[in-house]
Every structure is written in structure tokens, then in C-alpha cells.
Design a protein around this motif. Structure first.
Motif, PDB file in Angstrom:
ATOM      1  N   ASN A  11      -0.262 -11.616   9.171  1.00 44.72           N
ATOM      2  CA  ASN A  11      -0.160 -12.256  10.120  1.00 44.72           C
ATOM      3  C   ASN A  11      -0.703 -11.525  11.373  1.00 44.72           C
ATOM      4  O   ASN A  11      -1.032 -12.083  12.321  1.00 44.72           O
ATOM      5  N   HIS A  12      -1.001 -10.182  11.258  1.00 48.59           N
ATOM      6  CA  HIS A  12      -1.137  -9.419  12.364  1.00 48.59           C
ATOM      7  C   HIS A  12      -2.877  -9.158  12.290  1.00 48.59           C
ATOM      8  O   HIS A  12      -3.228  -7.903  12.547  1.00 48.59           O
ATOM      9  N   GLY A  13      -3.641 -10.086  11.891  1.00 48.31           N
ATOM     10  CA  GLY A  13      -5.035  -9.833  11.985  1.00 48.31           C
ATOM     11  C   GLY A  13      -5.559  -8.853  10.969  1.00 48.31           C
ATOM     12  O   GLY A  13      -6.436  -8.156  11.178  1.00 48.31           O
ATOM     13  N   GLN A  14      -4.859  -8.991   9.567  1.00 47.22           N
ATOM     14  CA  GLN A  14      -5.571  -8.018   8.579  1.00 47.22           C
ATOM     15  C   GLN A  14      -5.548  -8.902   7.314  1.00 47.22           C
ATOM     16  O   GLN A  14      -4.632  -9.652   7.086  1.00 47.22           O
TER      17      GLN A  14
ATOM     18  N   SER B 158      -9.612  -5.408   8.942  1.00 50.95           N
ATOM     19  CA  SER B 158      -9.077  -6.139   9.924  1.00 50.95           C
ATOM     20  C   SER B 158      -9.940  -7.573   9.974  1.00 50.95           C
ATOM     21  O   SER B 158     -10.772  -7.644   9.507  1.00 50.95           O
ATOM     22  N   ARG B 159      -9.118  -8.734  10.307  1.00 51.79           N
ATOM     23  CA  ARG B 159      -9.528  -9.746  10.487  1.00 51.79           C
ATOM     24  C   ARG B 159      -9.366 -10.513  11.878  1.00 51.79           C
ATOM     25  O   ARG B 159      -8.327 -10.538  12.449  1.00 51.79           O
ATOM     26  N   PRO B 160     -10.454 -11.131  12.217  1.00 49.03           N
ATOM     27  CA  PRO B 160     -11.604 -11.635  11.448  1.00 49.03           C
ATOM     28  C   PRO B 160     -12.963 -10.238  11.741  1.00 49.03           C
ATOM     29  O   PRO B 160     -14.159 -10.481  11.370  1.00 49.03           O
ATOM     30  N   ASP B 161     -12.441  -8.934  12.602  1.00 49.89           N
ATOM     31  CA  ASP B 161     -13.623  -8.239  12.614  1.00 49.89           C
ATOM     32  C   ASP B 161     -14.390  -7.621  11.512  1.00 49.89           C
ATOM     33  O   ASP B 161     -15.557  -7.533  11.640  1.00 49.89           O
ATOM     34  N   GLY B 162     -13.600  -7.540  10.416  1.00 49.52           N
ATOM     35  CA  GLY B 162     -14.487  -6.982   9.189  1.00 49.52           C
ATOM     36  C   GLY B 162     -14.546  -5.219   9.137  1.00 49.52           C
ATOM     37  O   GLY B 162     -15.266  -4.998   8.295  1.00 49.52           O
ATOM     38  N   ASP B 163     -13.913  -4.377   9.797  1.00 47.66           N
ATOM     39  CA  ASP B 163     -13.747  -3.077   9.557  1.00 47.66           C
ATOM     40  C   ASP B 163     -12.797  -2.774   8.541  1.00 47.66           C
ATOM     41  O   ASP B 163     -11.845  -3.522   8.277  1.00 47.66           O
ATOM     42  N   VAL B 164     -13.242  -1.721   7.538  1.00 45.06           N
ATOM     43  CA  VAL B 164     -12.241  -1.389   6.736  1.00 45.06           C
ATOM     44  C   VAL B 164     -11.456  -0.291   7.312  1.00 45.06           C
ATOM     45  O   VAL B 164     -11.675   0.817   7.955  1.00 45.06           O
ATOM     46  N   ILE B 165      -9.962  -0.405   7.615  1.00 38.77           N
ATOM     47  CA  ILE B 165      -9.133   0.228   8.286  1.00 38.77           C
ATOM     48  C   ILE B 165      -8.242   0.996   7.305  1.00 38.77           C
ATOM     49  O   ILE B 165      -7.498   1.981   7.861  1.00 38.77           O
ATOM     50  N   ALA B 166      -8.077   0.650   6.075  1.00 36.66           N
ATOM     51  CA  ALA B 166      -7.221   1.470   5.142  1.00 36.66           C
ATOM     52  C   ALA B 166      -7.683   1.363   3.812  1.00 36.66           C
ATOM     53  O   ALA B 166      -7.939   0.221   3.483  1.00 36.66           O
ATOM     54  N   LEU B 167      -7.262   2.549   3.009  1.00 32.96           N
ATOM     55  CA  LEU B 167      -7.981   2.597   1.683  1.00 32.96           C
ATOM     56  C   LEU B 167      -6.712   3.194   0.892  1.00 32.96           C
ATOM     57  O   LEU B 167      -6.505   4.352   1.009  1.00 32.96           O
ATOM     58  N   LYS B 168      -5.910   2.483   0.351  1.00 33.38           N
ATOM     59  CA  LYS B 168      -4.741   3.254  -0.426  1.00 33.38           C
ATOM     60  C   LYS B 168      -5.230   3.342  -1.978  1.00 33.38           C
ATOM     61  O   LYS B 168      -5.613   2.684  -2.805  1.00 33.38           O
ATOM     62  N   TYR B 169      -4.859   4.678  -2.323  1.00 32.13           N
ATOM     63  CA  TYR B 169      -5.370   5.049  -3.663  1.00 32.13           C
ATOM     64  C   TYR B 169      -4.436   6.438  -4.181  1.00 32.13           C
ATOM     65  O   TYR B 169      -4.336   7.289  -3.374  1.00 32.13           O
ATOM     66  N   ASN B 170      -4.148   6.278  -5.511  1.00 34.40           N
ATOM     67  CA  ASN B 170      -3.495   7.445  -6.065  1.00 34.40           C
ATOM     68  C   ASN B 170      -2.442   8.079  -5.030  1.00 34.40           C
ATOM     69  O   ASN B 170      -2.336   9.548  -5.155  1.00 34.40           O
ATOM     70  N   GLY B 171      -1.577   7.351  -4.680  1.00 28.67           N
ATOM     71  CA  GLY B 171      -0.539   7.926  -3.962  1.00 28.67           C
ATOM     72  C   GLY B 171      -0.776   8.325  -2.470  1.00 28.67           C
ATOM     73  O   GLY B 171       0.098   8.593  -1.668  1.00 28.67           O
ATOM     74  N   ILE B 172      -2.131   8.019  -1.924  1.00 28.72           N
ATOM     75  CA  ILE B 172      -2.400   8.512  -0.666  1.00 28.72           C
ATOM     76  C   ILE B 172      -2.596   6.899  -0.064  1.00 28.72           C
ATOM     77  O   ILE B 172      -3.307   6.236  -0.229  1.00 28.72           O
TER      78      ILE B 172
END
Length: 673
Positions: A47-50, A63-77
Motif C-alpha cells: 500500500n505504501h508505494g512498493q 518503488s511504485r510507480p518510480d521503478g527504483d530497486v530499493i531493497a534486495l533480500k538474500y541469504n539472511g541479509i
């Protein structure tokens, strides 16, 4: 899939561990691996633009609708990207452009329209699009559609962009299009861009506390957190690669042991040909995917659009690959081989068959080309020879050698084998010229006719004959015609200005010594009382020909022109007739070479490279051993020569700064017959 062999290392490890290892742990790891491989790809709209896409291996938040990659979750990070940055400064596209004779503007490609293209258990493809906003002075006059793809079982995600100009849109120049990722600064410390160019790196904070040098990108590290970096120079241009080599690069974190890699499976969408150099990864930590840039070439390779010109191009897809060592015992750099293997996998899958846009043609919609190149030069040591290792490619129709400045279309390149055979597959439909050049042979080749590629077409050009420029036998030559200055004398850097990235004898990287900072300043130290004099009979260009013809600092903040001499002898010169001087430049930056024979004081030079070709590639300052290639052919009247000793004076006349100069590729003097 094969891409996950390293990430799910437990299975392979279980086969190699001592018998006493707990077998139940093995089974648990194997079951976990199978579970993750079978996880559906999910899409969650916040709901908060993601928007979040997740396949159980990597979770991507945009981010939505901007289209930036704001987080990458992987292997516990929770987030591999720098959480101290604002969300729009973590993973993003940007474009640098300008209107004619106006200052540059940067468009951060902030989308205004979000759309789900595909969403099923195997794949999600998302679109973040923007249309040109004429009221925004920074908005690029182009419609842009940023796409992201996450697939089942992939340890990473794909990105590509569709750029389109419509009829009637204004005249502009585009200098840069890229994707940038800024990683966690307290995690990622080991950078790798090739087998022998990798190590632990300084930090962004180390640069901030350092001393800027002759330009802001170059910094002397004076107070680094790790004292082993003290006294080193760091400059992002020291880590550049040529397009054909720029397939995979990135960073590793040691705790946990995770790798972040940019994989580029094809060069078809890059600009200016296979040997155009560009940025990769650099201290930040930052990883880039460069689609368009003027680096090592200048505005000659800008995308120039005329008033009203329509255009469309797809950049990518590229693959952001994330891997890890589940044992946690790997040494820094141990994830590199897996990243290279993934690059080979991605390359083998090109063109991808899962891209939803109709602007990206599948392999069935593409064609192929083959042939064989023969070099015929009656005055060479071998009058006929195969085009061994020739660079052969298709690019937009143009003049001889125009491919190195072409930036708006697609290019398709390969290397010929030792018998000159070449084959290019997966060529987009269109009309092209075929271009080629052969290392060790002067000049460019262009096939006489334009070539039209259609879906499923297979064109065999059979035998092609390249007649390189030649009017007579070689009287003398300097260098190797390979479009680089690497064979000439490259000095060691000053001990106080060394980057140890290129000073590790274990990695055998002495060939990259030209990437050290400040080498241009060594010229005045090596020639304090006069300029370079080279005797073609007694000197060796490996030791006696400085790699760059640069200006000389006077010590009072100004610079002076430098004049190099080539000394040669001619017995019984022609009374009537001509000789040919061929001068090939590997780089030129705001430089003009005036050429005089036997009299350095003539008011007008006998020949000149001219202002029109002064160049702006800046390869000397940016540690490139070449920029754009130039070839000049001067017909020398015999009356300019004398019996016995002759001298050619080469004056680089422009001298308002330290980076003005040229790098020679090759010089040859012929007896015209």
C-alpha cells in the motif's frame, strides 16, 4: 538450474566432506535446496508505494510507480543495497543528455506508470514507464519503459529498458545511459572485474578523507581505515574494461559470504563497438551496467538525434546475479569462478526466450552471417595471410571505420579463427555494413555491399579479401598496428601514487601498468632537458618510445608544446616521386600533431593532423591505453628528404593543460611505387 550450483553448494560439498559429517545435516540441506528451487514466484503490491517480487532465493523490492530497486533480500541479509542512502539512490537508471549547445541534464528515469506484464508461478515481469514531459527541463525527450524480471529458481533478476522517440521530437544529444547499484558499504569490501584484477578495496569514507588529485575521480588515500591502503591512489577509471571483456564484475561480502554481480550476456545494445572502454564496479561500493557513455571517446560517440527523428532501442536485458558460499569458509574472491560460470550460462541462453516485450526478438526472429577473411598485401612479409583473430562485425551503414562512433543502432561482433573464418549468430533483422580489422594489420575493412538480415536468414559471404592501405615497401616502422599503445614504453608510477590493484606480482598484472595514475607526468622526469629522439636503426620502441606524446609542465603552472624526433637514413633518395608517411593514433585528446621534415623551424608544418581531428577521448587521464582510432596518410614529396640522415619532427602544438596529447598506435614510412 545450473546457475544455482554454487549458491546451493551443500550438495556438492556433501560429496566431498569427511565421512564423519552428520548425514542428517546433509539431508536437511538437500531438502531445503529442493524446496527453494520449487518455490513459486510471488508478487506483492504494498500500500505504501512498493512492489515485492520473491522466488524464495532473492526478494526484490521496487518503488511504485518510480521503478527504483530499493531493497534486495538474500541469504539472511535484509537489504544488500546501502540502507543509509535514500531509497531513490540505491538501484536506479539515469540518463545524461543535452540540447544542442546547452548544459547537460540528468534524467533519473522516474516512472509514472506501473504495470504487471506477466505474473505466474514461474515468472513475474514488471513495467515501470514514463513518457516525455516537455514541462520538465531534465526530462529526456524519450518514452522509457524499465522492465524487471524474476524467474523461478534464479539467484538474481533481469533488467532491460525500451527507449523510444516519436516523430517531431526535439534535437538532442545523449551521453550516458546506465543502471547503478550502491551496495552496503559495511559489507562489500572485495571487488573483482577479471581473473587478475580483484582484491580487497578501500571504502567511500577513505576517499572522503583522502586528497583529491588532478581531477575529482582520482584520490590519494591519506587516512584510510585499513592502513594498508595509505598512500595509494583510487580512481574509478582504473577499473574500466573493453566491451568485449566486460561480461561480469562485482563485489563480495565476507560476513556472510555473498557476491553481487552484474552480468552482461551480449554486447549488441552497447555503443561504439567491441573495444570501446567503460566503467564497471568501483569504490562505493558501486556496480554499474553501462549502456551508453562518452568515456574514452568523447562527444564523437554521443547519440545525436536530429529535430523530428524517431528512434527505438532496447538496452539489455542484463542479469543481476547474487551468489553465496553456504559453508562460510570461502576466502575473498572464491565466488568469482561461480559468477564467471553463471556468465557463461547466461551467454549461452542469449537471446532470452522469456522476455515478454515484442521489441526483443527471439532467436527464431533473428539471422546469422558467416564468411572468411583473407588479407592481401603485396609488400608485407607475407603477401597473403588469413585474417587471424580479426574483429568482424555488423553495424549501421556508414563510412570505413564508422562503427567506432556509431551509437544509435545495434552492433554484432565476433573474432575470426586463425584461418579467418567467422560466424555471427542471433543478429536482429535490419540492414548493416560488415566491418573488420585485423590486429597487426593497418587499416579498416568494409564489405562493399550492405547486408540485410531477416528472420531465420543464413548469409554466407564466402571469401572476403582485405587490401590494407599500402603504396610501396616499408622503409621503417614504429610499433604494432593494433589500435593500442601498449607495446611502447610505459613507466612505473611514482611510489607515492601507486594503486596496488595493479602491483601484485602474484596476479601477473604488469601488462596493466598503464592504468596507474600520473604516468603522463613521468615524461618530463625522463626527458628533463629535451624531448624524445628516436632512431629507427638503433632504438627499440618497447624501451625508447614513450607511450603518450604529452605536454611538458614548466613549473610555473603552465605547459609547453613538445616535439619528438624520428631519425632515419635514406641512401640515394628519389629525385622525383613521393614517399608515404602513415600515422595511426590510438588516442587523441585536444591535440594537433604538426609534422616537419628536416627543418623544425619552418613557419608552416609540412603536414598536420588538423583541428578537426583533435579528439576528446581523454584516455591519457583516464588510464586507457587507447581511445578512438585515427589514421592519417601523408604523401611526402621526395624533395623534402636528403641523402643520409633525415629527421621527422612531430610537434604536439596544443599546450594549455597536462592531459592534451596523443598516444601513437603505429607509424610507417613507405617508398611509393
Amino acid at each position: 538450474m545450473a546457475a544455482l550450483l554454487f549458491f546451493f553448494f551443500g550438495l556438492a560439498l556433501a560429496m566431498a566432506v569427511p565421512p564423519q559429517q552428520d548425514s542428517s545435516q546433509q539431508i536437511l540441506e538437500e531438502n531445503n535446496n529442493k524446496a527453494m528451487l520449487s518455490r513459486d514466484v510471488t508478487l506483492e503490491l504494498q500500500n505504501h508505494g512498493q512492489v515485492i517480487i520473491d522466488n524464495g532465493i532473492v526478494r526484490v523490492t521496487l518503488s511504485r510507480p518510480d521503478g527504483d530497486v530499493i531493497a534486495l533480500k538474500y541469504n539472511g541479509i535484509d537489504n544488500l543495497l546501502e540502507i543509509r542512502n535514500v531509497q531513490s539512490n540505491r538501484g536506479y537508471w539515469d540518463v545524461v543528455w543535452n540540447r544542442p549547445n546547452k548544459a547537460s541534464a540528468t534524467d533519473r528515469v522516474i516512472a509514472t506508470n506501473f504495470k504487471v506484464i506477466t505474473s505466474n508461478s514461474d515468472q513475474v515481469e514488471l513495467s515501470f514507464a514514463k513518457t516525455w514531459d516537455p514541462s520538465d527541463p531534465s526530462s529526456l525527450p524519450s518514452n522509457i519503459d524499465k522492465r524487471y524480471i524474476l524467474r523461478r529458481g534464479d539467484s538474481g533478476f533481469y533488467s532491460y529498458g525500451i527507449f523510444e522517440r516519436l516523430n517531431g521530437w526535439p534535437q538532442i544529444e545523449v551521453d550516458q545511459i546506465r543502471i547503478a547499484y550502491k551496495l552496503l558499504g559495511d559489507k562489500f569490501h572485495y571487488m573483482a572485474i577479471s581473473d587478475n584484477r580483484q582484491r580487497m578495496m578501500p571504502t567511500a569514507e577513505d576517499r572522503l578523507t583522502g586528497k583529491p588529485l588532478d581531477y575529482p575521480e582520482a584520490v590519494l588515500l591519506t587516512r584510510p581505515r585499513d592502513p594498508s591502503f595509505r598512500g595509494e591512489v583510487d580512481d574509478k577509471y582504473q577499473y574500466s574494461l573493453e566491451n568485449m571483456e566486460n561480461k561480469v564484475h562485482g563485489w563480495e561480502s565476507s560476513d556472510p559470504h555473498v557476491g553481487f554481480w552484474m552480468i552482461t550476456p551480449s554486447d549488441e545494445f552497447r555503443t561504439a563497438g567491441p573495444v570501446k572502454q567503460d566503467l564497471t564496479s568501483h569504490v562505493g561500493p558501486v556496480t554499474l551496467s553501462m549502456f551508453v557513455s562518452t568515456h574514452y571517446a568523447g562527444k564523437d560517440v554521443s547519440m545525436r538525434f536530429q529535430e523530428g527523428e524517431a528512434w527505438k532501442k532496447v538496452f539489455g536485458p542484463v542479469f543481476t546475479y547474487i551468489n553465496s558460499d553456504p559453508t562460510g569458509t570461502g576466502k575473498p574472491g572464491s565466488l568469482w569462478d561461480d559468477a564467471k560460470n553463471q556468465m557463461r550460462i547466461e551467454t549461452s541462453k542469449w537471446p532470452y526466450n522469456f522476455v515478454e516485450s515484442t521489441e526483443f526478438p527471439s532467436s527464431e526472429q533473428r539471422g546469422s552471417l558467416s564468411g572468411q577473411l583473407l588479407v592481401r598485401d603485396g609488400f608485407a612479409k607475407y603477401p597473403q595471410m588469413w585474417g587471424d583473430s580479426a574483429y568482424v562485425g555488423l553495424a549501421a551503414p556508414g563510412e570505413l571505420g564508422s562503427w567506432q562512433r556509431e551509437s544509435k543502432g545495434y552492433q554484432f561482433w565476433t573474432r575470426a579463427d586463425d584461418h579467418g573464418y567467422f560466424s555471427i549468430d542471433n543478429i536482429r533483422s535490419g540492414t548493416y555494413n560488415l566491418y573488420a580489422w585485423v590486429p597487426g594489420v593497418l587499416g579498416d575493412y568494409k564489405y562493399d555491399n550492405q547486408i540485410t538480415i531477416t528472420p531465420r536468414s543464413s548469409t554466407n559471404l564466402n571469401l572476403l579479401v582485405f587490401h590494407p592501405p599500402r603504396q610501396g615497401p616499408t622503409l621503417w616502422e614504429i610499433g604494432i598496428p593494433d589500435r593500442k599503445a601498449a607495446e611502447f614504453y610505459i613507466p612505473s608510477p611514482r611510489p607515492t601514487l601507486t594503486n596496488c590493484f595493479y602491483n601484485d606480482s602474484k596476479l601477473h598484472i604488469q601488462d596493466d601498468n598503464f592504468r596507474q595514475y600520473g604516468l603522463w607526468e613521468r615524461y618530463a622526469e625522463l626527458y628533463p632537458h629535451g624531448d624524445l629522439v628516436y632512431n629507427v636503426d638503433t632504438d627499440d620502441y618497447h624501451r625508447n618510445w614513450f607511450y603518450a606524446h604529452v605536454t611538458r609542465a614548466t613549473g610555473s603552472g603552465t605547459y609547453e608544446a613538445t616535439t619528438w624526433q624520428i631519425v632515419f637514413h635514406i641512401q640515394r633518395p628519389k629525385q622525383i616521386g613521393n614517399y608515404m608517411l602513415r600515422l595511426a593514433l590510438a588516442s587523441s585528446t585536444d591535440a594537433v600533431i604538426d609534422i616537419r621534415f628536416n627543418n623544425p623551424s619552418t613557419k608552416q608544418p609540412h603536414f598536420t593532423t588538423g583541428y578537426w581531428s583533435s579528439g576528446k577521448d581523454n584516455a591519457i587521464a583516464r588510464h586507457g591505453i587507447h581511445g578512438l582510432h585515427w589514421l592519417f596518410n601523408f604523401q611526402v614529396p621526395s624533395q623534402l628528404l636528403v641523402e643520409g640522415q633525415n629527421v621527422i619532427y612531430l610537434t604536439q602544438r596544443r599546450h594549455t593543460g597536462e592531459f592534451q596529447g596523443v598516444m601513437y598506435d603505429y607509424i610507417r614510412f613507405e617508398d611509393v611505387e
